[in-house]
Enzyme design. Structure first.
Site, PDB file in Angstrom:
ATOM      1  N   SER A   1      38.245  44.142  38.662  1.00 47.34           N
ATOM      2  CA  SER A   1      39.555  44.546  39.172  1.00 47.34           C
ATOM      3  C   SER A   1      39.446  44.946  40.632  1.00 47.34           C
ATOM      4  CB  SER A   1      40.096  45.711  38.342  1.00 47.34           C
ATOM      5  OG  SER A   1      39.200  46.790  38.409  1.00 47.34           O
TER       6      SER A   1
ATOM      7  N   HIS B   1      41.705  38.228  36.054  1.00 50.48           N
ATOM      8  CA  HIS B   1      41.860  39.682  35.928  1.00 50.48           C
ATOM      9  C   HIS B   1      42.933  40.054  34.911  1.00 50.48           C
ATOM     10  CE1 HIS B   1      43.249  43.686  37.864  1.00 50.48           C
ATOM     11  NE2 HIS B   1      42.394  43.900  36.894  1.00 50.48           N
TER      12      HIS B   1
ATOM     13  N   GLU C   1      45.930  38.018  36.664  1.00 49.06           N
ATOM     14  CA  GLU C   1      45.755  37.490  38.018  1.00 49.06           C
ATOM     15  C   GLU C   1      44.611  36.475  37.999  1.00 49.06           C
ATOM     16  OE1 GLU C   1      47.094  41.147  40.915  1.00 49.06           O
ATOM     17  OE2 GLU C   1      45.125  41.301  39.986  1.00 49.06           O
TER      18      GLU C   1
ATOM     19  N   ASN D   1      47.205  45.821  41.877  1.00 45.52           N
ATOM     20  CA  ASN D   1      46.624  47.143  42.126  1.00 45.52           C
ATOM     21  C   ASN D   1      46.815  47.582  43.572  1.00 45.52           C
ATOM     22  OD1 ASN D   1      45.893  47.560  39.534  1.00 45.52           O
ATOM     23  ND2 ASN D   1      43.760  46.893  39.783  1.00 45.52           N
TER      24      ASN D   1
END
Ligand code: 3HC
Length: 703
Positions: free
Chosen positions: A429, A450, A462, A500
């Protein structure tokens, strides 16, 4: 006898009817122009004629059936909704549809729907006009009324005809949750009269015709659906909806209204109310945005040209049996893949398998089929301490701890073990894909995939090509993600990737609002009120304060001060107030099953007498200020991501934010929200916030 199939060459009509030798009138859906059958204008016109033709033919009975495998009817044609200009137009559209369906409902001979495949929205509403509903127990058969997900209500009698069939509580559940059910469950709840093997479907439908018209037997549960007794479940449902949606979604309330009207004043009044509410909702902004999201998802749910097909991944392997590794193995197995799950520690493997088993128990709600499927799923996951079985895997996903050296070693080792054409994916991540693949001989087959935590709940994945990842690997990774039922978005190999990078500064800003004096509950309530699915401080607790701080450091290194974690996080880490996992964070968590949480009052003292250096802003922010500080922080970062091409288009950005963070779907996504508010207005407000709180709010150049 089987239904006479109207020949495709003779008739290109999407629905056609014919009387067979046994005196049964068959109405068969099979749209040659579309992948799924829908109730388009043309189909409704044809159905109108067919209702009359059937009555005139005076058959022994009538059966609706589809010649498209996997699809009975996917409901009304959703593309028509944007053409509805006024509530009145919407109401009339529903009224006309209701009138046509009403003619089928009042036919003097028995009717049946022989359902195989999806039978959704208007499709189920048509089936509900029939005396009998027989469903084939194939994996594709799903019945439901998903209209509220599109911001509308069933408009073709669904709010009226479902209650007498399955009772008030079950009907409200289906309508308000958009839940779909398979053939067996449909049979159990009385929605289908029988679930049968596909080969018997048409025969069984004919057999039901021999029973004549349906005679409704009175049941105890009917009492609860009659006023005044129905008032209680209806008001409880209303309360439940309001608590959940905070008034952002009018459709579920409208559905309850239409159901209630029918129960109190009869079918005709109920249908009129249903059509009126359908019309109003169809032109609402909320529905427009939800329909947009539906088509956005559809658009990106296609495997790229030249990619392997979904069936090209029968075998997978997962390295690292932590929470993520276990969740990924479970997901792959749920989609029919055989999975090797590797860890060097036997106890980690044992733990992961028991987590998977618990998850299975939670998801498999009791039916024999569910339990059987869960067992088959478990049997498909094979634990291993070495690389046994990796040589036949089509894809290997690495999910070991976030340590660059370790991941590099894992990749280099795997390369020597797996097949030449196997994809090597990392679930990192926070680490660069290119760096993880740097010691590989063939880095073109490496890629980031991800998943978000918890894997079974979060739809977004992702897909991150590294510097040397081949275009083919990226395409195949997208196809793989689709094959395991997730929503893929391709993003660049930049720190934090997309979601994120946008989410972390948002959570950090919420924490700064707390440092500046706003109460914990007020902050979370403000963002819930905006339409986020969870308050940011609760989210911080769920992710883990330590995890959040770690990712913030990575982002700060890459992007500078605006990503700095508030000092309060370090104080919390010191005290092991890490969130839900330690039972205390911004909230304290009860130990019971409910895990009741209340704000951590001890944090107030920390804020008043900070251990670390807490920058304090000018005064306690109110609701509007909290929302703007948090949401515009996201908008600002999203603007930078678009400018840096972290994601190719604003549509994909919206898709990622809705399916990766639950960003208020009724607002159509983060960027759609920003453009609706006006980019100049966002910029001006950010500039204002920058003068008050500092340069972290400095508007991105592209704004
Ligand atoms: N209207 C218009 N187009 C539809 C459609 C619909 N109801 N349902 C599916 N499509 C289109 C898709 O957009 C897609 O088009 P594309 O290939 O050009 O992109 C194509 O049909 C194939 O669909 P999928 O790729 O999604 O096929 P899947 O097999 O993966 O899924 C499905 C099929 C489960 C039917 C899924 O498409 C779906 O969920 N559709 C929407 C169902 C729905 O919400 N129905 C309720 C409509 S509202 C209604 O009925 C109102 C009434 O009460 C008045």
């Amino acid at each position: 006898m089987n239904a006479p199939a109207p020949s495709r060459t003779a008739s290109r009509a999407p629905v056609a009817g014919a009387l067979d030798d046994a005196g049964v009138f068959w109405i068969r859906f099979d749209d040659p122009e579309r992948k799924v059958n829908v109730l388009s204008t043309e189909v409704m016109n044809l159905l109108s004629d067919l209702a009359d033709a059937a009555r005139q033919a005076a058959p022994r009975g009538l059966v609706f059936v589809s010649a498209k495998p996997g699809v009975f009817l996917a409901g009304a044609d959703i593309t028509l909704f944007e053409k509805i200009a006024t509530p009145e137009e919407g109401r009339e559209l529903a009224r006309r549809g209701q009138e046509i369906f009403g003619r089928f409902a009042s036919l003097p001979f028995p009717t049946a729907a022989a359902v195989e495949g999806v039978c959704l929205g208007g499709g189920l509403e048509l089936a509900l006009t029939c005396d009998w509903l027989i469903a084939a127990s194939t994996p594709k058969t799903r019945l439901g009324l998903p209209e509220v997900q599109l911001g509308i209500i069933p408009g073709l009698g669904g709010t009226q005809r479902l209650v007498p069939r399955i009772g008030l509580p079950a009907a409200l559940d289906l309508i308000l949750t958009s839940r779909t059910v398979d053939a067996r469950r449909a049979e159990k709840m009385g929605l289908a009269d029988e679930a049968c093997p596909l080969e018997l479907l048409e025969k069984r439908a004919q057999a039901y015709l021999a029973r004549g018209k349906r005679v409704r037997k009175r049941k105890w549960r009917d009492l609860a659906a009659r006023p005044p007794l129905s008032a209680l479940p209806l008001s409880l449902a209303r309360k439940g909806v309001l608590a959940k949606t905070r008034g952002h979604y009018p459709a579920p309330l409208a559905a309850i209204d239409a159901v209630g009207t029918g129960l109190a004043r009869g079918l005709a009044a109920g249908l009129a109310r249903e059509a009126e509410l359908f019309g109003k909702l169809a032109v609402s902004e909320v529905s427009r945005q939800l329909v947009l999201i539906f088509f956005l998802k559809e658009r990106f749910a296609k495997p790229p040209e030249g990619a392997r097909t979904g069936q090209a991944f029968p075998k997978g392997a997962v390295v690292g049996a932590g929470i993520m590794g276990g969740g990924i193995a479970h997901l792959l197995a749920s989609h029919g893949m055989r999975v090797r799950l590797k860890d060097i520690a036997p106890e980690s493997l044992g733990k992961a398998l028991s987590v998977v088993r618990d998850l299975d128990k939670k998801l498999a709600r009791g039916s024999v089929e569910d339990r059987l499927r869960a067992r088959q799923r478990m049997e498909r996951i094979l634990p291993t301490l070495d690389n046994t079985g990796f040589d036949t895997a089509d894809i290997v996903i690495e999910a070991v701890v976030e340590n660059l050296g370790l991941k590099r070693r894992v990749f280099a080792e795997l390369e020597g073990v797996v097949r030449q054409d196997a994809i090597l994916a990392t679930n990192t991540s926070s680490l660069p894909i290119s760096a993880i693949a740097s010691e590989m001989k063939n880095p073109e087959r490496s890629v980031g995939i991800h998943f978000f935590n918890p894997v079974h709940k979060m739809p977004l994945v992702e897909v991150i090509p590294g510097e040397k990842t081949s275009a083919q690997t990226t395409r195949d990774a997208v196809a793989f993600v689709l094959a395991v039922g997730k929503v893929p978005v391709v993003v660049a190999d930049r720190p934090g990737f997309l979601v994120n990078r946008i989410l972390l500064p948002y959570v950090a800003e919420a924490i700064r609002c707390f440092v500046d004096g706003a109460p914990i509950r007020a902050i979370d309530a403000a963002l819930l009120g905006f339409g986020m699915p969870m308050g940011p401080l609760e989210l911080a607790d769920t992710v883990g304060i330590d995890v959040g701080a770690k990712v913030s450091h990575i982002l700060e290194e890459a992007f500078g001060e605006r990503m700095r974690a508030p000092g309060l996080m370090a104080d919390m880490e010191q005290r092991k107030w890490l969130g839900a996992k330690t039972g205390i964070g911004f909230y304290t968590y009860g130990s019971g099953k409910e895990k009741k949480k209340s704000p951590n009052a001890a944090l107030d003292a920390l804020r008043a007498a900070p251990v670390g250096a807490h920058p304090s802003g000018p005064g306690t922010p109110g609701t509007e200020e909290i929302v703007d500080r948090c949401i515009l922080t996201m908008v600002n970062e999203a603007a930078r991501c678009l400018a840096e091409k972290v994601v190719a288009t604003s549509d994909e950005l919206d898709l990622a934010m809705v399916f990766g963070t639950g960003f208020a779907p009724f607002r159509g996504g983060l960027w759609r929200y920003a453009t609706a508010r006006g980019l100049p207005a966002c910029r001006a407000r950010l500039a204002e916030l920058a003068t008050r709180y500092g340069s972290r709010f400095a508007p991105a150049d592209v704004l």
